[in-house]
Design a protein around this motif. Sequence first.
Motif, mmCIF file in Angstrom:
data_model
loop_
_atom_site.group_PDB
_atom_site.id
_atom_site.type_symbol
_atom_site.label_atom_id
_atom_site.label_comp_id
_atom_site.label_asym_id
_atom_site.label_seq_id
_atom_site.Cartn_x
_atom_site.Cartn_y
_atom_site.Cartn_z
ATOM 1 N N TYR A 195 0.847 -1.191 0.000
ATOM 2 C CA TYR A 195 0.000 0.000 0.000
ATOM 3 C C TYR A 195 0.888 1.249 0.000
ATOM 4 C CZ TYR A 195 -4.228 -2.686 0.687
ATOM 5 O OH TYR A 195 -5.282 -3.546 0.497
ATOM 6 N N TYR A 196 0.581 2.149 -0.941
ATOM 7 C CA TYR A 196 1.360 3.363 -1.129
ATOM 8 C C TYR A 196 0.522 4.591 -0.842
ATOM 9 C CZ TYR A 196 4.582 0.356 -3.750
ATOM 10 O OH TYR A 196 5.454 -0.637 -4.132
ATOM 11 N N CYS A 197 1.140 5.552 -0.208
ATOM 12 C CA CYS A 197 0.526 6.847 0.056
ATOM 13 C C CYS A 197 0.914 7.810 -1.063
ATOM 14 C CB CYS A 197 1.036 7.353 1.408
ATOM 15 S SG CYS A 197 0.439 8.959 1.908
ATOM 16 N N ASN A 198 -0.023 8.650 -1.461
ATOM 17 C CA ASN A 198 0.213 9.612 -2.544
ATOM 18 C C ASN A 198 -0.248 11.001 -2.114
ATOM 19 O OD1 ASN A 198 -1.511 10.997 -5.013
ATOM 20 N ND2 ASN A 198 0.509 10.306 -5.640
ATOM 21 N N ALA A 199 0.559 11.996 -2.445
ATOM 22 C CA ALA A 199 0.181 13.396 -2.250
ATOM 23 C C ALA A 199 0.066 14.033 -3.635
ATOM 24 C CB ALA A 199 1.219 14.117 -1.411
ATOM 25 N N HIS A 200 -1.065 14.666 -3.891
ATOM 26 C CA HIS A 200 -1.342 15.197 -5.226
ATOM 27 C C HIS A 200 -1.790 16.638 -5.155
ATOM 28 C CE1 HIS A 200 -2.746 15.263 -9.360
ATOM 29 N NE2 HIS A 200 -3.893 15.745 -8.927
ATOM 30 N N ARG A 201 -1.158 17.461 -5.991
ATOM 31 C CA ARG A 201 -1.577 18.856 -6.097
ATOM 32 C C ARG A 201 -1.675 19.179 -7.580
ATOM 33 N NH1 ARG A 201 1.618 24.243 -4.382
ATOM 34 N NH2 ARG A 201 -0.150 25.660 -4.222
ATOM 35 N N GLY A 202 -2.853 19.029 -8.120
ATOM 36 C CA GLY A 202 -3.038 19.109 -9.549
ATOM 37 C C GLY A 202 -2.647 20.430 -10.162
ATOM 38 N N VAL A 203 -2.982 21.538 -9.497
ATOM 39 C CA VAL A 203 -2.702 22.854 -10.075
ATOM 40 C C VAL A 203 -1.217 23.091 -10.235
ATOM 41 C CG1 VAL A 203 -4.818 23.900 -9.270
ATOM 42 C CG2 VAL A 203 -2.822 23.928 -7.784
ATOM 43 N N ALA A 204 -0.407 22.413 -9.430
ATOM 44 C CA ALA A 204 1.047 22.559 -9.517
ATOM 45 C C ALA A 204 1.692 21.395 -10.247
ATOM 46 C CB ALA A 204 1.651 22.692 -8.114
ATOM 47 N N GLY A 205 0.881 20.424 -10.671
ATOM 48 C CA GLY A 205 1.433 19.257 -11.349
ATOM 49 C C GLY A 205 2.355 18.440 -10.468
ATOM 50 N N GLN A 206 2.023 18.356 -9.183
ATOM 51 C CA GLN A 206 2.902 17.673 -8.244
ATOM 52 C C GLN A 206 2.285 16.351 -7.774
ATOM 53 O OE1 GLN A 206 3.373 20.642 -5.185
ATOM 54 N NE2 GLN A 206 4.991 21.703 -6.286
ATOM 55 N N ASP A 207 3.099 15.331 -7.753
ATOM 56 C CA ASP A 207 2.717 14.016 -7.251
ATOM 57 C C ASP A 207 3.900 13.443 -6.487
ATOM 58 O OD1 ASP A 207 0.406 13.193 -9.704
ATOM 59 O OD2 ASP A 207 0.183 12.556 -7.614
ATOM 60 N N TYR A 208 3.650 12.997 -5.270
ATOM 61 C CA TYR A 208 4.682 12.383 -4.454
ATOM 62 C C TYR A 208 4.174 11.044 -3.927
ATOM 63 C CZ TYR A 208 6.578 17.108 -4.536
ATOM 64 O OH TYR A 208 7.065 18.320 -4.945
ATOM 65 N N TRP A 209 5.137 10.111 -3.757
ATOM 66 C CA TRP A 209 4.798 8.767 -3.315
ATOM 67 C C TRP A 209 5.657 8.364 -2.129
ATOM 68 C CZ3 TRP A 209 0.812 6.101 -5.530
ATOM 69 C CH2 TRP A 209 0.334 6.580 -6.753
ATOM 70 N N GLY A 210 5.062 7.562 -1.244
ATOM 71 C CA GLY A 210 5.833 6.960 -0.173
ATOM 72 C C GLY A 210 6.485 5.681 -0.661
ATOM 73 N N GLN A 211 7.189 5.011 0.242
ATOM 74 C CA GLN A 211 7.930 3.803 -0.120
ATOM 75 C C GLN A 211 7.063 2.548 -0.054
ATOM 76 O OE1 GLN A 211 7.897 5.065 2.877
ATOM 77 N NE2 GLN A 211 7.594 3.267 4.191
ATOM 78 N N GLY A 212 5.892 2.674 0.555
ATOM 79 C CA GLY A 212 4.967 1.551 0.624
ATOM 80 C C GLY A 212 5.067 0.769 1.920
ATOM 81 N N THR A 213 3.955 0.130 2.269
ATOM 82 C CA THR A 213 3.916 -0.744 3.432
ATOM 83 C C THR A 213 3.152 -2.010 3.044
ATOM 84 O OG1 THR A 213 3.377 -0.880 5.799
ATOM 85 C CG2 THR A 213 1.827 0.321 4.418
ATOM 86 N N GLN A 214 3.678 -3.153 3.449
ATOM 87 C CA GLN A 214 3.103 -4.436 3.042
ATOM 88 C C GLN A 214 1.916 -4.804 3.931
ATOM 89 O OE1 GLN A 214 4.121 -6.787 0.476
ATOM 90 N NE2 GLN A 214 2.141 -7.678 1.047
ATOM 91 N N VAL A 215 0.833 -5.174 3.288
ATOM 92 C CA VAL A 215 -0.338 -5.717 3.978
ATOM 93 C C VAL A 215 -0.574 -7.126 3.438
ATOM 94 C CG1 VAL A 215 -2.832 -5.533 4.296
ATOM 95 C CG2 VAL A 215 -1.402 -3.485 4.396
ATOM 96 N N THR A 216 -0.604 -8.089 4.352
ATOM 97 C CA THR A 216 -0.842 -9.475 3.959
ATOM 98 C C THR A 216 -2.032 -10.002 4.757
ATOM 99 O OG1 THR A 216 1.511 -9.811 3.526
ATOM 100 C CG2 THR A 216 0.136 -11.776 3.775
ATOM 101 N N VAL A 217 -3.029 -10.503 4.035
ATOM 102 C CA VAL A 217 -4.234 -11.046 4.663
ATOM 103 C C VAL A 217 -4.276 -12.540 4.396
ATOM 104 C CG1 VAL A 217 -6.736 -10.869 4.869
ATOM 105 C CG2 VAL A 217 -5.389 -8.849 4.234
ATOM 106 N N SER A 218 -4.238 -13.306 5.465
ATOM 107 C CA SER A 218 -4.248 -14.764 5.327
ATOM 108 C C SER A 218 -5.676 -15.291 5.403
ATOM 109 C CB SER A 218 -3.395 -15.402 6.416
ATOM 110 O OG SER A 218 -3.932 -15.118 7.686
ATOM 111 N N SER A 219 -5.910 -16.370 4.682
ATOM 112 C CA SER A 219 -7.263 -16.950 4.650
ATOM 113 C C SER A 219 -7.446 -17.977 5.742
ATOM 114 C CB SER A 219 -7.518 -17.583 3.280
ATOM 115 O OG SER A 219 -6.537 -18.551 3.008
#
Length: 118
Positions: A94-118
Amino acid sequence: QVQLVESGGGLVQAGGSLRLSCAASGRTFSWYDMGWYRQAPGKEREFVAAISWSGGSTYYADSVKGRFTISRDNAKNTVYLQMNSLKPEDTAIYYCNAHRGVAGQDYWGQGTQVTVSS
């Protein structure tokens, strides 16, 4: 520049819950719409949820609607994703995103793993 750091991922059984956090630093957090995306093995990154800069509007993928809730605390520069009734198909990075369209800016985090077992 905006730096994003996700946390809260882990291993959980189906039906369980997790809360992801994304802490932002750098530019003014409240300028940005924030979102969560995920990428499962062998699949493309997909949209999960988003929240407007004020927190007044939220958006969800159909696959998570009614189970996940996105929120933000602009005083703490943090966005959250509460995930309930988790399913094995929610397993992804799962990745977090910061978006500012008027400035054309997009930033991403490094991600965090989510594992769901059955």
